[in-house]
Design a protein around this motif. Structure first.
Motif, mmCIF file in Angstrom:
data_model
loop_
_atom_site.group_PDB
_atom_site.id
_atom_site.type_symbol
_atom_site.label_atom_id
_atom_site.label_comp_id
_atom_site.label_asym_id
_atom_site.label_seq_id
_atom_site.Cartn_x
_atom_site.Cartn_y
_atom_site.Cartn_z
ATOM 1 N N ALA A 1 0.922 -1.377 -0.034
ATOM 2 C CA ALA A 1 0.211 -0.192 0.163
ATOM 3 C C ALA A 1 1.306 1.231 -0.047
ATOM 4 O O ALA A 1 1.771 1.626 1.211
ATOM 5 N N TYR A 2 0.935 1.597 -1.568
ATOM 6 C CA TYR A 2 1.373 3.688 -1.110
ATOM 7 C C TYR A 2 0.435 4.292 -0.994
ATOM 8 O O TYR A 2 -0.612 4.682 -0.065
ATOM 9 N N GLN A 3 -0.487 5.024 -2.262
ATOM 10 C CA GLN A 3 -1.477 5.813 -2.052
ATOM 11 C C GLN A 3 -2.329 5.187 -3.546
ATOM 12 O O GLN A 3 -1.523 4.934 -4.234
ATOM 13 N N PHE A 4 -3.706 5.329 -3.389
ATOM 14 C CA PHE A 4 -4.904 4.928 -4.722
ATOM 15 C C PHE A 4 -5.567 5.865 -4.127
ATOM 16 O O PHE A 4 -5.651 6.481 -3.026
ATOM 17 N N THR A 5 -6.621 5.493 -5.729
ATOM 18 C CA THR A 5 -7.871 6.127 -5.359
ATOM 19 C C THR A 5 -8.692 5.176 -5.442
ATOM 20 O O THR A 5 -8.505 3.837 -6.541
ATOM 21 N N ILE A 6 -9.968 4.942 -5.110
ATOM 22 C CA ILE A 6 -11.452 4.451 -4.840
ATOM 23 C C ILE A 6 -12.490 5.200 -5.572
ATOM 24 O O ILE A 6 -12.043 6.371 -4.905
ATOM 25 N N THR A 7 -12.733 4.378 -6.377
ATOM 26 C CA THR A 7 -14.036 5.927 -7.430
ATOM 27 C C THR A 7 -16.107 4.919 -7.072
ATOM 28 O O THR A 7 -16.808 5.920 -7.269
ATOM 29 N N THR A 8 -15.495 3.749 -5.860
ATOM 30 C CA THR A 8 -17.029 3.188 -5.235
ATOM 31 C C THR A 8 -16.929 2.450 -4.210
ATOM 32 O O THR A 8 -15.989 2.791 -3.739
ATOM 33 N N SER A 9 -17.896 2.262 -4.403
ATOM 34 C CA SER A 9 -17.941 1.381 -2.584
ATOM 35 C C SER A 9 -17.065 0.627 -2.509
ATOM 36 O O SER A 9 -17.461 0.070 -3.163
ATOM 37 N N THR A 10 -15.879 0.358 -1.452
ATOM 38 C CA THR A 10 -15.288 -0.222 -1.102
ATOM 39 C C THR A 10 -15.195 -0.569 0.323
ATOM 40 O O THR A 10 -15.193 0.237 1.050
ATOM 41 N N THR A 11 -13.717 -1.773 0.678
ATOM 42 C CA THR A 11 -14.065 -2.105 1.591
ATOM 43 C C THR A 11 -12.351 -2.500 1.597
ATOM 44 O O THR A 11 -11.968 -3.308 0.727
ATOM 45 N N ILE A 12 -11.882 -1.563 2.838
ATOM 46 C CA ILE A 12 -10.759 -1.909 2.510
ATOM 47 C C ILE A 12 -9.893 -2.319 3.653
ATOM 48 O O ILE A 12 -10.535 -1.796 4.900
ATOM 49 N N ARG A 13 -9.201 -3.316 3.128
ATOM 50 C CA ARG A 13 -8.424 -4.592 4.479
ATOM 51 C C ARG A 13 -6.955 -3.922 4.287
ATOM 52 O O ARG A 13 -6.168 -4.330 3.011
ATOM 53 N N ALA A 14 -6.412 -3.696 5.134
ATOM 54 C CA ALA A 14 -5.077 -3.588 5.799
ATOM 55 C C ALA A 14 -4.279 -3.969 7.021
ATOM 56 O O ALA A 14 -4.554 -4.320 7.771
ATOM 57 N N ARG A 15 -3.375 -4.197 6.917
ATOM 58 C CA ARG A 15 -2.032 -5.303 7.701
ATOM 59 C C ARG A 15 -0.539 -4.518 7.336
ATOM 60 O O ARG A 15 -0.096 -4.786 6.189
ATOM 61 N N ALA A 16 -0.001 -4.831 8.703
ATOM 62 C CA ALA A 16 1.546 -4.321 8.422
ATOM 63 C C ALA A 16 2.499 -5.472 9.189
ATOM 64 O O ALA A 16 1.874 -6.353 9.929
#
Length: 480
Positions: A203-218
């Motif tokens: 993950a860096y930087q990105f764009t979403i244009t529709t409803s989205t579930t974002i999941r992240a882990r380090a």
């Protein structure tokens, strides 16, 4: 065995070493006997290891048979214990090639049935490793190493920042930035609602244009991965634009424009001056009437204030063709006594409206229905109207009507049986005269100039009935 008559206290730790030469061995072999404080045999160290257990009454209750010989060196444990973070790999090294190792990792002593070491193993919790060498059924003395394993640190849970491209608009795309406060950690993510793994995209930087579930882990080497961060971001779809009818085109005289939307509870806002539609633009409440060229731009705003894409239509309004200007009869401007005025227009189907009080004609002025008579000075104004056409230019005609007295009765003097001399007083303003016979079929007109006494004389071969004085029109006649 203890020597007879040996004091008891000497038997507590008495160890008897006997050296002998086995017929099967070329070197001496030592057998060691060990007794407890009661003088009981507890241990025999020979080719066979017997460990005797006794109860409180001195009865032997068990014998364990082992294979320990003093001359088989123990293995080494690498590392030799210590404190480590997260885990530690341990290697056991035999004293010589071909020598096996048995070991335990739960702190219990090694026996002939303990696991055989085959490869390095990893410890993830604190424990004591114990090991013995073995060869042809013999076990060495035991070695031990204590390991303290502290839990590894946990990577900090990622932080997700969402920045709208169009602030204040719930339908705006979002710029997503994901980070963690743990230095050196790598953040990975998914946007399809699947769990994050160590192979998920970085993950860096990105764009979403529709409803989205974002999941992240380090993740970080030798650290426990962070908790998974999950968030559902609703990007509300904008409503559809309104419909505008009729279509873009050129219309004569004007056009009525209608706006419609199928979004329940939505408001249509619009402009007619080709400016962008905003939330403060006029709300549509009914059809819009255009009488001049315009560009209508419109948007749908739903209950949450989210706007649709803008739509527009261009309308060119051409002027209606003009109705022909009415004309009037008679064509003169000065009349005597009265004048009958008639109006007409060349445009078929047009309606003429007029006034005689010098006021301008409107669509509410009296409708012309036929000739009308004027007996005084009047200004007649007239316009013609027809649907889908522009009203005509206004006609303006002044009618000057002078009152005329009736001519005095002509005097009659017979000149001969067949001729009459007729004379009468001249009428002011008259330019001609009518003299008709009794049957009015014969008209004599003279432009004679009155004489000095103001009389006019004509000779008529037949009996005349009456005479009229005329200017633009004739005055009432006088019979004689």
């Amino acid at each position: 065995m203890p020597v007879k008559g040996m004091p008891f206290f000497m038997a507590c730790l008495f160890v008897l070493n006997l050296a002998f030469v086995s017929s099967a061995l070329s070197a001496p072999h030592t057998i060691t006997y060990t007794y407890d404080e009661l003088g009981r045999l507890t241990f025999v160290n020979d080719t066979v290891n017997r460990d005797y257990d006794y109860d409180a009454a001195g009865n032997r209750i068990s014998v364990e048979v082992g294979t320990s010989v003093d001359h088989l060196p123990p293995p080494s444990i690498s590392p030799s214990g210590g404190t480590y973070v997260g885990s530690r790999t341990v290697t056991l090294v035999p004293p010589a090639s071909g020598v096996g190792i048995r070991y335990t990792t739960n702190g219990t002593d090694v026996t002939s049935s303990s696991p055989v070491y085959s490869a390095p193993f990893t410890l993830t919790s604190s424990t004591t490793v114990k090991a013995k060498s073995f060869l042809t059924g013999q076990l060495s003395s035991q070695v031990a190493a204590a390991f303290t394993i502290t839990p590894p640190p946990v990577v900090a849970t990622p932080l997700v920042s969402m920045l709208p491209v169009y602030p204040g608009n719930p339908a705006s795309p979002l710029i997503i930035t994901i980070s963690t406060t743990t230095p050196g950690a790598t953040v990975r993510y998914t946007v399809d609602n699947t769990p994050v793994t160590e192979t998920s995209p970085v993950a860096y930087q990105f764009t979403i244009t529709t409803s989205t579930t974002i999941r992240a882990r380090a993740y970080k080497s030798r650290w426990i991965p962070s908790d998974e961060y999950s968030v559902y971001r609703l990007i509300q779809a904008p409503p559809g634009p309104p419909s505008i009818s009729p279509a873009t085109s050129t219309y004569v005289g004007g056009v009525t424009v209608s706006l419609n939307t199928g979004v329940v509870g939505a408001t249509i806002r619009y402009t007619t001056n080709n400016t962008a539609v905003t939330a403060s633009s006029p709300a549509y409440t009914g059809p819009i009437s255009l009488t001049s060229s315009a560009v209508i731009r419109a948007k749908t705003f739903d209950r949450d204030g989210i706007s649709s894409p803008e739509i527009n239509r261009s309308y060119t309004i051409a002027p209606f063709p003009l109705v022909a200007t009415p004309t009037s009869l008679p064509t003169g401007s000065i009349f005597y006594s009265s004048v009958s005025v008639s109006l007409s227009v060349a445009t078929s189907g047009a309606t003429i409206r007029y006034t005689t009080d010098n006021s301008d004609v409107t669509e509410n002025s009296p409708v012309y229905g036929g000739p009308f008579t004027l007996t005084s000075h009047k200004t007649v104004k007239a316009r013609a109207f027809k649907p889908q056409m522009s009203g005509s230019i206004q006609m303006v005609k002044e009618f000057i009507v002078h009152p005329l007295p009736a001519p005095s009765a002509p005097s009659q003097a017979k000149g001969s049986p067949y001729h009459y001399n007729i004379s009468w007083g001249a009428v002011a303003g008259a330019t001609s005269y009518e003299v008709r016979l009794s049957n009015q079929s014969t008209l004599y007109i003279t432009n004679a100039v009155p004489n000095a006494s103001g009389r006019i004389t004509i000779t008529n071969a037949l009996a005349a009935t009456w005479v009229k004085a005329c200017a633009s029109s004739c005055s009432p006649h006088a019979n004689f």
